[in-house]
Write a protein that holds these residues in place. Structure first.
Motif, PDB file in Angstrom:
ATOM      1  N   CYS A 251       0.831  -1.208   0.000  1.00 53.35           N
ATOM      2  CA  CYS A 251       0.000   0.000   0.000  1.00 53.35           C
ATOM      3  C   CYS A 251       0.865   1.257   0.000  1.00 53.35           C
ATOM      4  O   CYS A 251       0.534   2.259  -0.654  1.00 53.35           O
ATOM      5  N   THR A 252       1.986   1.192   0.687  1.00 54.08           N
ATOM      6  CA  THR A 252       2.865   2.369   0.777  1.00 54.08           C
ATOM      7  C   THR A 252       3.506   2.671  -0.576  1.00 54.08           C
ATOM      8  O   THR A 252       3.443   3.801  -1.068  1.00 54.08           O
ATOM      9  N   VAL A 253       4.148   1.643  -1.194  1.00 50.49           N
ATOM     10  CA  VAL A 253       4.889   1.900  -2.439  1.00 50.49           C
ATOM     11  C   VAL A 253       3.945   2.118  -3.616  1.00 50.49           C
ATOM     12  O   VAL A 253       4.300   2.822  -4.575  1.00 50.49           O
ATOM     13  N   LEU A 254       2.737   1.536  -3.574  1.00 50.13           N
ATOM     14  CA  LEU A 254       1.784   1.701  -4.667  1.00 50.13           C
ATOM     15  C   LEU A 254       0.877   2.923  -4.473  1.00 50.13           C
ATOM     16  O   LEU A 254       0.016   3.172  -5.329  1.00 50.13           O
ATOM     17  N   LYS A 255       1.085   3.623  -3.336  1.00 48.24           N
ATOM     18  CA  LYS A 255       0.317   4.839  -3.037  1.00 48.24           C
ATOM     19  C   LYS A 255      -1.181   4.556  -3.014  1.00 48.24           C
ATOM     20  O   LYS A 255      -2.000   5.283  -3.594  1.00 48.24           O
ATOM     21  N   VAL A 256      -1.505   3.439  -2.352  1.00 49.37           N
ATOM     22  CA  VAL A 256      -2.903   3.062  -2.156  1.00 49.37           C
ATOM     23  C   VAL A 256      -3.291   3.413  -0.726  1.00 49.37           C
ATOM     24  O   VAL A 256      -2.533   3.111   0.216  1.00 49.37           O
ATOM     25  N   PRO A 257      -4.443   4.006  -0.491  1.00 50.90           N
ATOM     26  CA  PRO A 257      -4.847   4.367   0.889  1.00 50.90           C
ATOM     27  C   PRO A 257      -4.948   3.124   1.767  1.00 50.90           C
ATOM     28  O   PRO A 257      -5.476   2.088   1.348  1.00 50.90           O
ATOM     29  N   HIS A 258      -4.431   3.270   2.971  1.00 56.94           N
ATOM     30  CA  HIS A 258      -4.499   2.147   3.915  1.00 56.94           C
ATOM     31  C   HIS A 258      -5.929   1.970   4.418  1.00 56.94           C
ATOM     32  O   HIS A 258      -6.648   2.929   4.646  1.00 56.94           O
ATOM     33  N   ASP A 259      -6.297   0.692   4.604  1.00 60.88           N
ATOM     34  CA  ASP A 259      -7.614   0.367   5.181  1.00 60.88           C
ATOM     35  C   ASP A 259      -7.380  -0.622   6.310  1.00 60.88           C
ATOM     36  O   ASP A 259      -7.489  -1.839   6.146  1.00 60.88           O
ATOM     37  N   PRO A 260      -7.024  -0.089   7.492  1.00 58.44           N
ATOM     38  CA  PRO A 260      -6.681  -0.994   8.622  1.00 58.44           C
ATOM     39  C   PRO A 260      -7.830  -1.918   8.995  1.00 58.44           C
ATOM     40  O   PRO A 260      -7.619  -3.069   9.377  1.00 58.44           O
ATOM     41  N   VAL A 261      -9.058  -1.427   8.862  1.00 51.78           N
ATOM     42  CA  VAL A 261     -10.201  -2.262   9.252  1.00 51.78           C
ATOM     43  C   VAL A 261     -10.308  -3.488   8.344  1.00 51.78           C
ATOM     44  O   VAL A 261     -10.465  -4.621   8.806  1.00 51.78           O
ATOM     45  N   ALA A 262     -10.203  -3.258   7.053  1.00 53.08           N
ATOM     46  CA  ALA A 262     -10.275  -4.379   6.113  1.00 53.08           C
ATOM     47  C   ALA A 262      -9.109  -5.326   6.308  1.00 53.08           C
ATOM     48  O   ALA A 262      -9.258  -6.549   6.201  1.00 53.08           O
ATOM     49  N   LEU A 263      -7.949  -4.754   6.632  1.00 54.63           N
ATOM     50  CA  LEU A 263      -6.763  -5.597   6.836  1.00 54.63           C
ATOM     51  C   LEU A 263      -6.955  -6.498   8.041  1.00 54.63           C
ATOM     52  O   LEU A 263      -6.716  -7.707   7.978  1.00 54.63           O
ATOM     53  N   GLU A 264      -7.408  -5.907   9.163  1.00 50.50           N
ATOM     54  CA  GLU A 264      -7.603  -6.709  10.371  1.00 50.50           C
ATOM     55  C   GLU A 264      -8.760  -7.697  10.194  1.00 50.50           C
ATOM     56  O   GLU A 264      -8.709  -8.804  10.693  1.00 50.50           O
ATOM     57  N   GLU A 265      -9.771  -7.287   9.475  1.00 50.02           N
ATOM     58  CA  GLU A 265     -10.917  -8.167   9.254  1.00 50.02           C
ATOM     59  C   GLU A 265     -10.511  -9.402   8.447  1.00 50.02           C
ATOM     60  O   GLU A 265     -10.944 -10.515   8.750  1.00 50.02           O
ATOM     61  N   HIS A 266      -9.664  -9.191   7.452  1.00 49.55           N
ATOM     62  CA  HIS A 266      -9.251 -10.323   6.607  1.00 49.55           C
ATOM     63  C   HIS A 266      -8.278 -11.249   7.333  1.00 49.55           C
ATOM     64  O   HIS A 266      -8.306 -12.459   7.129  1.00 49.55           O
ATOM     65  N   PHE A 267      -7.438 -10.661   8.199  1.00 51.54           N
ATOM     66  CA  PHE A 267      -6.433 -11.478   8.898  1.00 51.54           C
ATOM     67  C   PHE A 267      -6.703 -11.525  10.400  1.00 51.54           C
ATOM     68  O   PHE A 267      -5.789 -11.412  11.207  1.00 51.54           O
ATOM     69  N   ARG A 268      -7.975 -11.654  10.782  1.00 52.89           N
ATOM     70  CA  ARG A 268      -8.302 -11.689  12.213  1.00 52.89           C
ATOM     71  C   ARG A 268      -7.704 -12.939  12.840  1.00 52.89           C
ATOM     72  O   ARG A 268      -7.529 -13.970  12.200  1.00 52.89           O
ATOM     73  N   ASP A 269      -7.452 -12.857  14.142  1.00 50.19           N
ATOM     74  CA  ASP A 269      -6.714 -13.906  14.861  1.00 50.19           C
ATOM     75  C   ASP A 269      -7.506 -15.190  15.028  1.00 50.19           C
ATOM     76  O   ASP A 269      -6.928 -16.261  15.242  1.00 50.19           O
ATOM     77  N   ASP A 270      -8.850 -15.094  14.973  1.00 48.72           N
ATOM     78  CA  ASP A 270      -9.623 -16.323  15.177  1.00 48.72           C
ATOM     79  C   ASP A 270      -9.591 -17.256  13.977  1.00 48.72           C
ATOM     80  O   ASP A 270     -10.103 -18.366  14.029  1.00 48.72           O
TER      81      ASP A 270
END
Length: 549
Positions: A40-59
């Motif tokens: 996301c950083t190098v491709l200049k894409v806006p970060h979406d922490p919620v979607a990131l955590e939702e996709h890789f949730r610990d459960d």
């Protein structure tokens, strides 16, 4: 956008594969979170922490596979990418993740920076399927470009020999095998490290940075109208110019579109090899170093504007696309050919099975025909045997009838013979009586004949003695004749010698030899030793003597 996405996925695949430490095809969630954040950083894409955590949730238990990561990557990163990021920075981030794990430890003739550029070129030329490989046609294309950039001659025979030893099971090389191939100097023998590095950089600029042409030229200023040397870089839609070729100090851009044009200018103000680039709002006067460079730049800019008018990609990308389409077409044709071959093989097998069934039926029919033929032969044999028996029976009946006729004839013959025998017996008795009488008469005649025989034998004995005497006399006469003959031959030899001498001294003389006046008698033993008169005298004496006796 689809093409850009495919190019990005290749570099991301290398990074994902490098994070897969145990080659299980899965990566831990924490590592994927870090990778996603960096992308996301190098491709200049806006970060979406919620979607990131939702996709890789610990459960959610366990690591994530490549297929499991792709939905998030496509939805939250790749679909949001715009063409405003630094491609080199993106590639370098992915390169950093995978280089330490995969780059060979063997010493190479190229630097790590050159290896990075080869890796990026590999992603550009590789096939759009995973695991990524570069096929032999693209390897040949890249090596030719490098050889041309180094100013060397392409060794087609050497590459053909290399292809013979190519591992057919892989169908191509990985990125790291390609780096090792170029780095070991197999196709750049005689070239130093700097020449190879410059060639890699030139090919990298063309294929990756879309640099169509670059070089130093003089540019006329718009305000002060002075001429300044600049490093020009031509890309598909822009001409950038810098202070130097290190590209650190950029002085401006010439934006190109389908309305731009390039024209040649005559020499003026002491400047030669001039040409003009006309854009919508500005005109740029440029001076090349020589006529050849001028013509090359005019042609390159003109081709670029023409491609913009057509909406076509840069030549190297279009050529790559054509090569890929050609390979797809060849692959499709090969698959179609294989499919047709399989169909033909199946049809052939079906035909073979049908032929086998027909062959079996034919074999059964032949066996039945053979069996029927055998039965028919047996039947005909019986018929022939019956016919032979019938003929033999007829012959036997005929023989019996003939035998009866012969028997009747024999009876009649026996009766006639008995009659004849009675008649002959009477006749024989009569002949016997006559023979007895004749025997008595013959005894007297036989005695008289015996006396005459004795007399004739005595006369014959005397004649034999006289004949022996005559034979003795003949032998003696023959011996005398031989002696006379030898003497005559000796005399003839002497006469011949004498005649030769006479002929030699006096010429040819025909000698007349004396011959016998009386004719000679010839006997079975040669010339006779007596004359005909003597023979008549002797015969007369013999007859008189015979008469006296």
């Amino acid at each position: 956008m689809g093409s850009l996405k495919d190019e990005l996925l290749k570099a991301i695949w290398h990074a994902f594969t490098a994070l897969d430490q145990d080659h299980s095809g899965k990566v831990s969630k924490s590592q994927l979170k870090v990778l996603s954040h960096n992308l996301c950083t190098v491709l200049k894409v806006p970060h979406d922490p919620v979607a990131l955590e939702e996709h890789f949730r610990d459960d959610d238990e366990g690591p994530v596979s490549n297929q499991g990561y792709m939905p998030y990557l496509n939805r939250f990163i790749l679909e949001k990418v715009q063409d405003n990021f630094d491609k080199i920075e993106f590639n370098r981030m992915c390169w950093t993740l995978c280089v330490k794990k995969n780059l060979t430890k063997n010493p190479l003739l190229i630097t790590e920076e050159d290896a990075f550029k080869v890796w990026v070129i590999f992603n550009f030329l590789s096939e759009d399927k995973y695991p990524l490989i570069i096929v032999s046609e693209e390897i040949e294309y890249l090596l030719k470009k490098l050889t041309e950039a180094m100013g060397g001659g392409w060794q087609q025979e050497q590459f053909e020999h290399y292809k013979i030893n190519f591992d057919d099971s892989k169908n191509g090389l990985s990125a790291w095998e390609l780096i090792e191939l170029i780095g070991n100097g197999q196709f750049s023998k005689g070239m130093d490290r700097q020449t190879v590095s410059m060639a890699i950089n030139e090919v990298f600029n063309e294929l990756i940075l879309d640099v169509l042409k670059q070089g130093y030229m003089m540019k006329k200023g718009h305000r002060r109208k002075n001429w300044t040397e600049r490093w020009f870089v031509l890309k598909p839609n822009i001409i950038s110019y810098y202070v130097s070729e290190d590209l650190k100090d950029k002085k401006g851009d010439i934006l190109l579109d389908e309305n731009c044009c390039v024209e040649s200018l005559p020499d003026k103000d002491g400047k030669k090899c001039l040409f003009l680039v006309k854009c919508f709002d500005k005109t740029f006067e440029i001076s090349a170093s020589d006529k050849k460079k001028k013509q090359e730049w005019i042609q390159a800019i003109h081709s670029t504007i023409h491609l913009l008018k057509l909406g076509s990609p840069p030549p190297h990308k279009e050529a790559r696309q054509r090569r890929k389409e050609l390979r797809k077409k060849q692959l499709a044709e090969q698959e179609e050919l294989e499919r047709q071959m399989k169909e033909l093989q199946v049809a052939n097998e079906s035909k073979q099975q049908e032929l086998e069934a027909v062959r079996k039926i034919r074999q059964q029919m032949e066996e039945q025909v053979a069996q029927k033929s055998s039965e028919l032969e047996q039947y005909l044999q019986r018929v022939r045997e019956l016919e032979d028996m019938y003929l033999k029976l007829q012959e036997a009946l005929e023989d019996e009838r003939q035998a009866r006729q012969d028997e009747e004839m024999v009876r009649k013959l026996q009766a006639r013979l008995l009659e004849e025998e009675s008649s002959k017996r009477a006749e024989l008795e009569k002949w016997h009586l006559e023979q007895q009488q004749a025997i008595q008469t013959t005894e007297a005649e036989k005695q008289e004949l015996e006396n005459q025989r004795v007399l004739k034998e005595q006369a014959l004995q005397e004649a034999m003695e006289q004949l022996e005497q005559l034979e003795l006399e003949r032998k003696q006469a023959l011996e005398q004749y031989e002696e006379v003959k030898k003497k005559l031959e000796m005399a003839a030899d002497k006469t011949k010698s004498w005649k030769d001498k006479v002929a030699h001294h006096e010429g040819l003389i025909r000698l007349i030899e004396p011959g016998s006046k009386n004719p000679h008698l010839i006997t079975n033993w040669g010339p006779a030793a007596f004359t005909e008169a003597e023979l008549e005298e002797r015969e007369k004496n013999w007859k008189e003597k015979k008469t006296t006796e």
